[in-house]
Write an enzyme that holds these catalytic residues in place. Structure first.
Site, PDB file in Angstrom:
ATOM      1  N   CYS A  89     -90.030  -0.244 -27.601  1.00  0.00           N
ATOM      2  CA  CYS A  89     -90.650  -1.512 -28.007  1.00  0.00           C
ATOM      3  C   CYS A  89     -91.480  -2.177 -26.919  1.00  0.00           C
ATOM      4  CB  CYS A  89     -89.574  -2.481 -28.485  1.00  0.00           C
ATOM      5  SG  CYS A  89     -88.488  -1.774 -29.737  1.00  0.00           S
ATOM      6  N   HIS A 394     -92.697  -6.277 -36.338  1.00  0.00           N
ATOM      7  CA  HIS A 394     -92.478  -5.578 -35.067  1.00  0.00           C
ATOM      8  C   HIS A 394     -92.753  -4.083 -35.192  1.00  0.00           C
ATOM      9  CE1 HIS A 394     -90.922  -4.136 -31.381  1.00  0.00           C
ATOM     10  NE2 HIS A 394     -89.681  -3.920 -31.764  1.00  0.00           N
ATOM     11  N   CYS A 425     -88.186  -6.727 -24.696  1.00  0.00           N
ATOM     12  CA  CYS A 425     -87.107  -5.773 -24.439  1.00  0.00           C
ATOM     13  C   CYS A 425     -87.313  -4.548 -25.318  1.00  0.00           C
ATOM     14  CB  CYS A 425     -85.750  -6.404 -24.734  1.00  0.00           C
ATOM     15  SG  CYS A 425     -85.591  -7.036 -26.426  1.00  0.00           S
TER      16      CYS A 425
END
Length: 439
Positions: A89, A394, A425
């Protein structure tokens, strides 16, 4: 790393982010990247020969070295280097950091950076098939599916595998609930952060504040998608916030009761106060891509690029993968030490909302070590003022670049904003932070 020369961010553009399996499901990740690359090149006014390299961030690859495939699809010079960063990510943010490193080292002056992900395209795979004579070719495998696989041969979902490796880390939702318990984060606190994310993103979308950054993309039905799909789908929630409290809990349902959760993950739980994670205070699975030009200041001036921000510094850090969200705090503290900045001199914080719990736990950790009054800053809309990953979506590889777009929005919406901290993160306990300055 403190950046000692001015590194320009220019020509930000992204697709709308779409829900997994919905509006953009017919695009592979590198095809979304190609669309964004075309738009960034168009907005920048650059010629293909102006680009010294392409760096792409993605969590899961749909193509061998997606950066090279995208560069070829865009018709960029064959001789330029192309690198794909696979850092889950934080991949998009790492891609911008890598472009900054290369410019600092004199390995190029202008880089096209793209973060992309099609979670829809992440395949189901058959694990260990090549180890068994009955399944070591596609033809033999197809004959056996779906009911007669040999022992030890299994079908795996690469999306689920990407959210926890099964060997050194739990699934992402587990790590978030662990932090919620250990930092005594009430569900109400998480729901407040999540609701504000929904409302701020919805308001920004309705007021057209995202429009300069989002390109139109043809959806699965041939219509032009002009805004983030999750934002549009949550209009009812924005207008009726009581729905937040009625959302299904991730660890108090028929699949797993909270007592089972506590027993299974007791090694990491310092304390507990009841289940908190829900489907509404977690980011949705998504498809999308975001791009930007990273260039030296002299090259930007020579080529007529409009600087939107400067990279001040960046830091990548790792923590225990099962305490994943805390990496944002560690990377931020380390970065502040390297650049000499004080947290009170950071005007806006753009933090990745993998879950409300991971964002708030990181902010609590930063508070304990720097005195940051994050609650006050949040209420003043100085943390994620235009929403975050919970509301926007996301797509793993795209989020880091999207966060930088939001930082640029902060500069353009408020002339008093001088510095923005971006932090994210990632699975495996990796995190990255970057400070960008007004251009």
């Amino acid at each position: 790393m403190k950046v000692t020369q001015k590194i320009v961010l220019a020509a930000p553009a992204r697709t709308p982010f779409a829900q997994i399996g919905k509006a953009l499901s017919h695009y592979a990740g590198h095809h979304l990247g190609k669309l964004v690359g075309e738009e960034v090149m168009k907005r920048s006014g650059l010629k293909p020969t102006d680009i010294d390299g392409v760096i792409v961030g993605e969590g899961f690859s749909n193509a061998p070295n997606s950066a090279r495939v995208i560069a070829n699809l865009l018709g960029l010079p064959m001789e330029i280097p192309c690198l794909t960063v696979a850092n889950n990510c934080v991949s998009g943010l790492e891609a911008v950091a890598e472009a900054t490193r290369r410019i600092s080292l004199g390995e190029g002056k202008v880089f096209l950076v793209i973060g992309e992900e099609s979670q829809t395209s992440m395949p189901f795979v058959v694990k260990n098939a090549r180890l068994n004579k009955k399944t070591n070719s596609l033809d033999s495998l197809v004959k056996l599916l779906p009911n007669d696989l040999p022992e030890g041969v299994e079908i795996r979902d690469t999306l689920e595998d990407g959210l926890g490796d099964g060997e050194t880390s739990f699934g992402m939702q587990v790590t978030a609930e662990i932090l919620a318990q250990n930092y005594a984060l009430a569900r109400e606190t998480q729901d407040k952060v999540a609701y504000e994310s929904f409302k701020r993103a919805f308001d920004a979308t309705q007021e057209g504040r995202y429009k300069p950054y989002i390109m139109e993309v043809k959806d699965d039905e041939g219509n032009m998608l002009q805004a983030d799909e999750a934002v549009l789908l949550r209009e009812g929630l924005v207008k009726n916030p009581t729905r937040m409290g009625r959302a299904m809990l991730l660890f108090d349902n028929p699949q797993m009761k909270f007592d089972q959760f506590k027993e299974k993950y007791s090694k990491y739980l310092k304390k507990s106060h009841g289940p908190t994670l829900s489907i509404f205070n977690a980011s949705p699975r998504s498809d999308g891509a975001a791009g930007i030009i990273v260039a030296s200041e002299d090259a930007a001036k020579k080529l007529g690029l409009t600087a939107k921000a400067y990279v001040n510094g960046f830091n990548m850090r790792g923590v225990d993968p099962n305490l994943m969200g805390l990496g944002q705090a560690e990377a931020t503290i380390a970065l502040l030490g390297e650049t000499g900045d004080k947290i009170e001199n950071i005007d806006i914080i753009e933090i990745h909302e993998a879950f409300a719990a991971t964002a708030v736990a990181a902010l609590e950790e930063i508070k304990s070590r720097t005195g940051l009054d994050w609650e006050k800053k949040f209420d003043e809309k100085k943390i994620n003022p235009n929403g975050g990953s919970i509301s926007i979506g996301h797509p793993f590889g795209a989020t880091g670049v999207r966060l930088l777009h939001n930082a640029i929005m902060d500069f353009e919406e408020n002339k008093d904003v001088k510095k923005v901290l971006v932090t994210a993160c990632a699975h495996g306990g990796i995190a990255g932070s970057m400070i960008v300055e007004r251009a």
